[in-house]
Design a protein around this motif. Sequence first.
Motif, mmCIF file in Angstrom:
data_model
loop_
_atom_site.group_PDB
_atom_site.id
_atom_site.type_symbol
_atom_site.label_atom_id
_atom_site.label_comp_id
_atom_site.label_asym_id
_atom_site.label_seq_id
_atom_site.Cartn_x
_atom_site.Cartn_y
_atom_site.Cartn_z
ATOM 1 N N TYR A 136 44.877 27.928 45.230
ATOM 2 C CA TYR A 136 45.043 28.899 44.135
ATOM 3 C C TYR A 136 44.836 30.342 44.575
ATOM 4 O O TYR A 136 44.970 31.265 43.781
ATOM 5 N N ARG B 98 39.138 32.540 47.183
ATOM 6 C CA ARG B 98 39.409 33.772 47.934
ATOM 7 C C ARG B 98 38.424 33.896 49.095
ATOM 8 O O ARG B 98 37.306 33.395 49.035
ATOM 9 N N PRO C 268 45.186 33.975 45.425
ATOM 10 C CA PRO C 268 46.298 34.927 45.218
ATOM 11 C C PRO C 268 46.903 35.435 46.523
ATOM 12 O O PRO C 268 48.077 35.833 46.560
ATOM 13 N N ASP D 274 39.198 30.283 42.794
ATOM 14 C CA ASP D 274 40.481 30.459 43.479
ATOM 15 C C ASP D 274 40.338 30.524 44.999
ATOM 16 O O ASP D 274 41.305 30.846 45.682
#
Length: 441
Positions: free
Chosen positions: A255, A226, A257, A224
Amino acid sequence: MLLTPTRRRTVGVVIAAVLLLVGSLLLAYPDRAGAAADPLISRGKPATASSSEESGFGPQNAFDGDPATRWASAEGKDPQWIGVDLGATADVTRVKLSWEAAYAKAYRIEISSDGTTWSRLADETAGNGGSDDWSALSGKGRYLRVYGTARGTSYGYSLYEAEVYGTLDGGPPSTGAFTVVAAGDIAAQCTASDSNCAHPKTAALAQKLNPKFYLTMGDNQYDDARIADFRAYYDKTWGAFKDKTHPVPGNHETYDPAGSLVGYKTYFGAIAYPQGKSYYSFDEGNWHFIALDSNSLDQSAQTDWLKADLAKNSKACIAAYWHHPLYSSGGHGNDPVSRPVWKILYGAKADLVLNGHDHHYERFAPQNPDGKATADGITEIVGGMGGAEPYPIENVQPNSQKRISGEYGVLKLDFTDSGYSWSYVGTDGKAKDTSPKYACH
C-alpha cells in the motif's frame, strides 16, 4: 574382495565353530574387539527414501528401533533406495538389515560425505531376505544408503530395521536443535509510551527468547508501510534484531504510496532480497526454509522458482512461510491464492507452513491441499498476533485444533534434525498453547 553378509544359521556346530573362530581372531587382533563393540549410531536419525508405498511406511520406520514398523517402497519398481543422515562424519564398521518379506535380491550399501557423491561399501548379488549382517565394513562419511537394484519379489523393497554401527567424529552427533521466534502483523503506529501499544511488548518477549533467528509473516508495518513508518515504529522495537530476521511482505507492504514494497525493500534491503527477489530460501541444520511473497503467488515466476528450489533441496525437513493463509478461522477466512503452492509443497513432502494476515493464533492438524486430515499432510500455523489489533474468531475451519484471539504473543518454534514442535507464548512470558511433537516427513 567382495564382502559377504553374515547369514542366520541354525546348526549348533556351525555356531560353535564361528564363536571359536571369532574368539581366536579377537585374541590375535585385539584392535578388532573395539570394532565388534562399536555403538549403534543410526537410531532415530533423519531418514529419506526414493519412495514410500504409503505414509504409514515412511523411511523413518527403519531407524526407529521398533521391529513392528517398517519402510516399504513403491511396488514393482527398480531401483529404490533408503538413506540416513548420521548427523556427523562417522567411521562405519557394521550395517545390519532386517528385511520384511519384500526383500532385495541385489543391492549395495553406499556411504557419502555430502549426500551427493557415493562410495560403495558392500555388494549383495544373491540376497534371500531375512537378516543381513555386514560386520566387516570400513567406510567414512555422514550419509549412508541401501540402494536396491533387483527385487526378490514382485512387490517392492521393505525393511523392518536398518542399523548402522561405528564411531562418530567428535563423539555423539548433534541433534541440530535450534529455536526460532516468529510472528506476523506487527508494528501498529504507536510506541512504548502508549500502554496499549503491543509491538514493544512482543519485541521484548522475542528478544528475551533469544532464538537462532526470527521470521516475520508479513504486514510488518502498518498502515501503508512507508519507509518513514518503518523507521518510526518497527525499527524501535522489532528492528533491534533486524540482522537476525528473515522477513516476508504482507498486503500492507503493497500500500506504500511510493510504490508496492518500496518502504519494505528500503528498510530491510538485502535481508528481504537475499536472492534478488521478494521470495527466497535458506537452510539451517537439517531444515530448508522457504520465504514466499503471497502478494504474487499467482505469478508463474514465483511458482517456477519454488519448483526449482525444491528440486535442489537436500535437507530432510521443509518449512515455508508467507502472509495469506490457505486456511483460517478468522475474519479474513480461507484464501485460495496459496492452494497451488500448497500442492507443490505437499508433493515435496513439506512439513510446516507459517502464515499471518488474520490477527489471531491458530494451529491445524496436518492436512493436504484440499483440507483433508492426513498423517503426511502439512501442519499450518496462523501467527498474526505480533502487535496489530486482534481479530475475532468467526468460522471455525475443519482440522483447526486450537484458536486464541485477543492475547498478543509470538511463536517459539523448536526444531531438531528430525522434527519440530512449538509454543504460543504470550507477552506475559507464559505458554498459552503447546503443540504435539511432529516428525519430519
